[in-house]
Design a protein around this motif. Structure first.
Motif, PDB file in Angstrom:
ATOM      1  N   LEU A 166       6.399   1.463  17.256  1.00 46.04           N
ATOM      2  CA  LEU A 166       6.923   2.819  17.396  1.00 46.04           C
ATOM      3  C   LEU A 166       6.530   3.660  16.180  1.00 46.04           C
ATOM      4  CD1 LEU A 166       8.712   4.903  18.872  1.00 46.04           C
ATOM      5  CD2 LEU A 166      10.631   3.980  17.564  1.00 46.04           C
ATOM      6  N   LEU A 167       6.672   3.084  14.954  1.00 47.17           N
ATOM      7  CA  LEU A 167       6.299   3.811  13.740  1.00 47.17           C
ATOM      8  C   LEU A 167       4.798   4.097  13.713  1.00 47.17           C
ATOM      9  CD1 LEU A 167       8.462   1.985  11.015  1.00 47.17           C
ATOM     10  CD2 LEU A 167       8.867   4.230  12.019  1.00 47.17           C
ATOM     11  N   VAL A 225       4.638   6.167   5.461  1.00 41.29           N
ATOM     12  CA  VAL A 225       5.333   5.184   4.614  1.00 41.29           C
ATOM     13  C   VAL A 225       4.327   4.450   3.743  1.00 41.29           C
ATOM     14  CG1 VAL A 225       6.678   3.043   4.651  1.00 41.29           C
ATOM     15  CG2 VAL A 225       7.318   4.933   6.148  1.00 41.29           C
ATOM     16  N   ILE A 226       3.210   4.033   4.317  1.00 38.57           N
ATOM     17  CA  ILE A 226       2.177   3.333   3.540  1.00 38.57           C
ATOM     18  C   ILE A 226       1.596   4.269   2.482  1.00 38.57           C
ATOM     19  CG2 ILE A 226      -0.121   2.285   3.672  1.00 38.57           C
ATOM     20  CD1 ILE A 226       0.739   1.132   6.400  1.00 38.57           C
ATOM     21  N   PHE A 227       1.364   5.536   2.860  1.00 41.20           N
ATOM     22  CA  PHE A 227       0.838   6.511   1.901  1.00 41.20           C
ATOM     23  C   PHE A 227       1.815   6.697   0.733  1.00 41.20           C
ATOM     24  CE2 PHE A 227       0.750  10.891   0.373  1.00 41.20           C
ATOM     25  CZ  PHE A 227      -0.549  10.959  -0.112  1.00 41.20           C
ATOM     26  N   LEU A 228       3.099   6.835   0.999  1.00 38.80           N
ATOM     27  CA  LEU A 228       4.106   7.009  -0.049  1.00 38.80           C
ATOM     28  C   LEU A 228       4.195   5.768  -0.937  1.00 38.80           C
ATOM     29  CD1 LEU A 228       6.976   8.857   1.855  1.00 38.80           C
ATOM     30  CD2 LEU A 228       5.367   9.798   0.182  1.00 38.80           C
ATOM     31  N   VAL A 239       1.761   3.583  -1.579  1.00 33.92           N
ATOM     32  CA  VAL A 239       0.570   3.561  -2.434  1.00 33.92           C
ATOM     33  C   VAL A 239       0.686   4.646  -3.511  1.00 33.92           C
ATOM     34  CG1 VAL A 239      -1.932   3.975  -2.458  1.00 33.92           C
ATOM     35  CG2 VAL A 239      -0.917   2.534  -0.688  1.00 33.92           C
ATOM     36  N   ALA A 240       1.159   5.815  -3.139  1.00 35.82           N
ATOM     37  CA  ALA A 240       1.320   6.910  -4.109  1.00 35.82           C
ATOM     38  C   ALA A 240       2.317   6.519  -5.203  1.00 35.82           C
ATOM     39  CB  ALA A 240       1.768   8.177  -3.401  1.00 35.82           C
ATOM     40  N   TRP A 241       3.377   5.831  -4.833  1.00 39.02           N
ATOM     41  CA  TRP A 241       4.382   5.400  -5.810  1.00 39.02           C
ATOM     42  C   TRP A 241       3.735   4.539  -6.883  1.00 39.02           C
ATOM     43  CZ3 TRP A 241       8.934   6.187  -7.882  1.00 39.02           C
ATOM     44  CH2 TRP A 241       9.503   5.186  -8.655  1.00 39.02           C
ATOM     45  N   PHE A 242       2.958   3.564  -6.490  1.00 34.65           N
ATOM     46  CA  PHE A 242       2.357   2.649  -7.462  1.00 34.65           C
ATOM     47  C   PHE A 242       1.182   3.265  -8.212  1.00 34.65           C
ATOM     48  CE2 PHE A 242       4.808  -0.532  -5.178  1.00 34.65           C
ATOM     49  CZ  PHE A 242       5.328  -1.248  -6.251  1.00 34.65           C
ATOM     50  N   ASN A 243       0.519   4.251  -7.620  1.00 34.74           N
ATOM     51  CA  ASN A 243      -0.648   4.838  -8.286  1.00 34.74           C
ATOM     52  C   ASN A 243      -0.309   6.062  -9.136  1.00 34.74           C
ATOM     53  OD1 ASN A 243      -2.414   2.952  -7.328  1.00 34.74           O
ATOM     54  ND2 ASN A 243      -2.945   4.122  -5.495  1.00 34.74           N
ATOM     55  N   ARG A 244       0.616   6.858  -8.729  1.00 37.97           N
ATOM     56  CA  ARG A 244       0.879   8.126  -9.424  1.00 37.97           C
ATOM     57  C   ARG A 244       2.299   8.240  -9.977  1.00 37.97           C
ATOM     58  NH1 ARG A 244      -3.913  10.354 -10.426  1.00 37.97           N
ATOM     59  NH2 ARG A 244      -5.178  10.425  -8.576  1.00 37.97           N
ATOM     60  N   ILE A 245       3.271   8.021  -9.153  1.00 38.20           N
ATOM     61  CA  ILE A 245       4.656   8.300  -9.551  1.00 38.20           C
ATOM     62  C   ILE A 245       5.163   7.261 -10.540  1.00 38.20           C
ATOM     63  CG2 ILE A 245       6.998   8.572  -8.695  1.00 38.20           C
ATOM     64  CD1 ILE A 245       5.737   9.588  -6.050  1.00 38.20           C
TER      65      ILE A 245
END
Length: 170
Positions: A9-10, A19-22, A24-30
């Protein structure tokens, strides 16, 4: 079975991609930005503590400079103990080697200035040296006198017959 249906469904709605983008963004940028912010706050706190340490060391060194009779090593130990207790009272735990270095820095800074305390300390040291030299000279004189005193003093030369004077017992 329910988990696969939720993932399907997701995936169909595109939320799984977000969710996957967020993630990856968390570990790379934030996450690195948060870590950098924490590190900069820590270093700002360290700079603040070191500034406080410099001020406390300067105050203590100037205060103890007026204790003319106290030896330098004793002044240093007292200064380190005083600054350590003040920092601990404010909730800062600083390495004693850093405190010692700050005391030395404050002392070196003070000795490059011509302060009233330095002039008085120099006068005190000079007077103390003169007094110690005077005592050493007097002790040498007393030792010399003690060495030259005869073992038995010569008897007084008193005539056998002397005239009595008024007030003498008869």
């Amino acid at each position: 079975m329910n988990i696969t249906k939720i993932i399907q469904l997701l995936s169909d709605t595109g939320i799984l991609g977000i969710v996957i983008f967020l993630f990856v963004a968390w570990f790379n940028r934030i996450n690195p930005a948060v870590k950098t912010k924490i590190a900069s706050n820590k270093s700002a706190n360290q700079r603040e503590v070191l500034g406080l340490l410099d001020n406390l060391a300067s105050n203590v060194v100037h205060l103890l400079s007026a204790y003319y009779e106290m030896p330098g090593d004793e002044k240093r130990e007292k200064a380190i103990a005083n600054v350590t207790s003040q920092l601990n009272g404010l909730g800062h735990d600083v390495d004693p080697a850093i405190i010692s270095a700050a005391i030395e820095k404050a002392y070196q800074l003070m000795t490059t200035q011509d302060t009233v305390a330095q002039v008085k300390q120099a006068q005190f040291d000079e007077a103390l040296a003169d007094t110690e030299q005077a005592f050493a000279d007097k002790q040498a004189q007393l030792d010399k006198q003690a060495a030259t005193v005869p073992a038995e003093p010569a008897p007084l030369n008193v005539p056998e017959k002397t005239a009595t004077t008024e007030g003498d017992a008869k």
